[in-house]
Design an enzyme around this catalytic site. Structure first.
Site, PDB file in Angstrom:
ATOM      1  N   GLY A 201       0.830  -1.192   0.000  1.00 19.53           N
ATOM      2  CA  GLY A 201       0.000   0.000   0.000  1.00 19.53           C
ATOM      3  C   GLY A 201       0.865   1.243   0.000  1.00 19.53           C
ATOM      4  O   GLY A 201       2.090   1.165  -0.115  1.00 19.53           O
ATOM      5  N   GLN A 204       0.600   6.811   3.310  1.00 21.59           N
ATOM      6  CA  GLN A 204      -0.451   7.349   4.175  1.00 21.59           C
ATOM      7  C   GLN A 204      -1.331   6.244   4.748  1.00 21.59           C
ATOM      8  O   GLN A 204      -1.677   6.272   5.939  1.00 21.59           O
ATOM      9  CB  GLN A 204      -1.313   8.345   3.396  1.00 21.59           C
ATOM     10  CG  GLN A 204      -2.395   9.006   4.239  1.00 21.59           C
ATOM     11  CD  GLN A 204      -3.169  10.058   3.465  1.00 21.59           C
ATOM     12  OE1 GLN A 204      -2.897  10.333   2.299  1.00 21.59           O
ATOM     13  NE2 GLN A 204      -4.159  10.658   4.109  1.00 21.59           N
ATOM     14  N   VAL A 206      -0.678   2.832   4.867  1.00 25.64           N
ATOM     15  CA  VAL A 206       0.020   1.712   5.511  1.00 25.64           C
ATOM     16  C   VAL A 206       1.201   2.187   6.361  1.00 25.64           C
ATOM     17  O   VAL A 206       1.347   1.777   7.516  1.00 25.64           O
ATOM     18  CB  VAL A 206       0.504   0.687   4.456  1.00 25.64           C
ATOM     19  CG1 VAL A 206       1.319  -0.430   5.126  1.00 25.64           C
ATOM     20  CG2 VAL A 206      -0.679   0.092   3.710  1.00 25.64           C
ATOM     21  N   GLY A 207       2.029   3.054   5.797  1.00 26.31           N
ATOM     22  CA  GLY A 207       3.215   3.517   6.528  1.00 26.31           C
ATOM     23  C   GLY A 207       2.878   4.269   7.803  1.00 26.31           C
ATOM     24  O   GLY A 207       3.470   4.025   8.865  1.00 26.31           O
ATOM     25  N   GLU A 245      17.857   5.459   7.363  1.00 21.72           N
ATOM     26  CA  GLU A 245      18.906   5.662   6.355  1.00 21.72           C
ATOM     27  C   GLU A 245      18.301   6.563   5.296  1.00 21.72           C
ATOM     28  O   GLU A 245      17.385   6.164   4.582  1.00 21.72           O
ATOM     29  CB  GLU A 245      19.354   4.321   5.781  1.00 21.72           C
ATOM     30  CG  GLU A 245      20.647   4.422   4.992  1.00 21.72           C
ATOM     31  CD  GLU A 245      20.422   4.480   3.504  1.00 21.72           C
ATOM     32  OE1 GLU A 245      20.438   5.604   2.950  1.00 21.72           O
ATOM     33  OE2 GLU A 245      20.220   3.428   2.895  1.00 21.72           O
ATOM     34  N   GLU A 379      19.812  16.751  -2.927  1.00 15.44           N
ATOM     35  CA  GLU A 379      19.840  15.424  -3.526  1.00 15.44           C
ATOM     36  C   GLU A 379      18.897  15.387  -4.729  1.00 15.44           C
ATOM     37  O   GLU A 379      17.703  15.663  -4.595  1.00 15.44           O
ATOM     38  CB  GLU A 379      19.428  14.375  -2.504  1.00 15.44           C
ATOM     39  CG  GLU A 379      19.584  12.961  -3.017  1.00 15.44           C
ATOM     40  CD  GLU A 379      19.242  11.915  -1.973  1.00 15.44           C
ATOM     41  OE1 GLU A 379      19.980  10.928  -1.870  1.00 15.44           O
ATOM     42  OE2 GLU A 379      18.227  12.094  -1.262  1.00 15.44           O
TER      43      GLU A 379
END
Length: 475
Positions: A201, A204, A206-207, A245, A379
């Protein structure tokens, strides 16, 4: 077309509670290559509950049992080589040869190394009448990025399993299929039910619930700074341990005694490999003024020889970037470099000549760059490099360290004493010398805004351990 619309929870493939799906694009063709489940909070709750239910049992397994489990995983991983190589070529756009000897191999190395490194961990230690114990931290949430679908996932899984911590994995929705194959590998290898759980997923849905879940004791994340910050904020609510990381803007310090042609080839490779989508990419090449013209000429020759094209064709050095959003971001940075006055040595905006479909970017190199330019500080995550000149080593070290990041650095030269002097002063978690590469038994992680904690080998296992002291144990 792949149709992988189930989650892997408590040792079984189950329907997602959301009933919704996400499409996954092949970045080389811009066509849909498959569909995955779009998980939600209920899926996360089920996965965490499954992991929690086996935590004590898995924590108490012996080192020998976990070592044997890691070896079975590695063996089955090797059996699925063709599947993994093909799926990473399609979902990431990695040239097929690099999907093999870079992506596949790095994932395998982490499982093999963890099975060795576990022997170096002192899980119990007597100090006088006291016992010091290292034991698994508990349910761990793993959130992994799209740029290395097996490497970043395998190193976290290997560390957690070696430590005895059950996990819930949320891979990137951009490159989810390698993780689904990993779930199949774990199932075939006999990983106990509940020890490994996969919830696909977006961030928003799932994380966020994973990093906010009260039964998750650790979050391990690799990815962007803003997402890492959000995970840290969520985890801070109940003081989870966090391993991050994050990004990088790695310097490549060229000394004045190098073989210029060889150093230029290596420097170019440092920012074009994996289409520049590498957190350790060497995007700032620092060159002595005394050899600038010679180095620039050699770098121009090197980048002109970089082959960009269909990742399914042999001999390609780079494929596309992962999606249109990333393509547009890289284009903006290239234009920004031009607007800020850097000299465009090669590349530029737009797609490579002859390529119409796919998110392909021209390998791009700027010279006459100063370290305060946007392209030298932020980056980019695309095949874009910069050449910056310096007068002496003190200035080189000052420029190299003048960044909010500190993930990696590189030094090229012949004078070993000078190389050692420079490498010790660079503020980075890894400093590579003359293409020495990275061994999987060495710690990996960053200084400053490049992250918190270390991964790989025994250092990666330690991240998933808590330390307990028991005075009077031996009275």
């Amino acid at each position: 077309m792949r149709q992988d619309i189930k989650q892997y929870i408590n040792g079984a493939w189950v329907d997602s509670h959301s009933g919704e799906t996400l499409e996954v694009l092949n970045p080389a063709t811009e066509e849909v290559m498959g569909t995955i489940a779009a998980g939600n909070k209920q899926d996360v709750d089920d996965a965490v509950a499954a992991a929690k239910s086996v935590y004590v049992e898995f924590r108490n397994t012996s080192v020998e049992e976990r070592k044997a489990l890691l070896e079975r995983i590695a063996d089955e991983y090797e059996n699925r080589k063709e599947d993994l190589v093909n799926v990473m070529t399609d979902e990431l756009g990695s040239p097929i040869e690099k999907s093999d000897y870079v992506h596949f191999q790095m994932g395998l190395d982490h499982f093999r190394e963890a099975s060795k490194a576990i022997d170096s961990i002192q899980f119990e230690e007597r100090r006088g009448d006291a016992l010091v114990v290292k034991e698994a931290i508990g349910v761990s949430g793993l959130v992994t990025p799209w740029n290395f679908p097996t490497n970043q996932t395998s190193l976290k899984l290997a560390g957690a399993i070696a430590a005895g911590s059950p996990v819930v994995l949320k891979p990137s929705e951009e490159t989810p299929f390698a993780a689904i194959i990993l779930a199949e590998i774990f199932e075939k290898a006999g990983v106990p039910k509940g020890v490994f759980n996969l919830v696909n997923g977006d961030g928003q849905s799932v994380g966020d619930p994973l990093s906010s879940h009260p039964d998750v004791r650790m979050m391990s994340f690799t990815g962007s700074g803003p997402t890492g910050r959000k995970i840290m904020e969520n985890s801070a609510k109940d003081f989870k341990k966090v391993s991050l990381e994050l990004g990088g803007k790695s310097p490549v310090v060229i000394l004045d005694d190098v073989n210029v042609e060889d150093a230029a080839k290596s420097a170019v490779n440092k920012f074009v490999q994996n289409s520049g989508q590498v957190c350790t990419a060497g995007t700032r090449t620092l060159v002595p003024e005394s050899i600038k013209d010679e180095f620039v000429a050699a770098a121009k020759k090197a980048i002109e020889n970089v082959k960009v094209g269909n990742p399914r064709e042999a001999g390609q050095d780079a494929g596309p970037v992962v999606n249109k959003k990333q393509f547009d971001t890289v284009q903006r940075y290239i234009q920004k470099g031009i607007d800020e006055g850097a000299t465009l040595l090669h590349g530029g905006v737009g797609k490579p000549e002859g390529i119409e479909n796919g998110f392909f970017v021209k390998p791009t190199l700027f010279t006459d760059v100063t370290n305060d330019m946007t392209i030298a500080q932020e980056e980019i995550f695309g095949p874009v490099g910069t050449i910056i000149t310096y007068k002496d080593l003190d200035e080189a070290i000052e420029i190299a360290n003048d960044t909010i990041y500190g993930l990696a650095a590189y030094v090229y030269g012949k004078d070993q004493e000078k190389i050692q002097q420079v490498s010790r002063q660079l503020e980075a978690g890894t400093v590579e010398i003359n293409d020495s590469g990275r061994q999987p038994d060495l710690p990996f992680g960053g200084y400053k805004q490049s992250g918190i904690g270390r991964e790989w080998g025994d250092y990666g296992i330690e991240e998933f351990l808590e330390v307990k002291s028991i005075p009077g144990y031996y009275k």
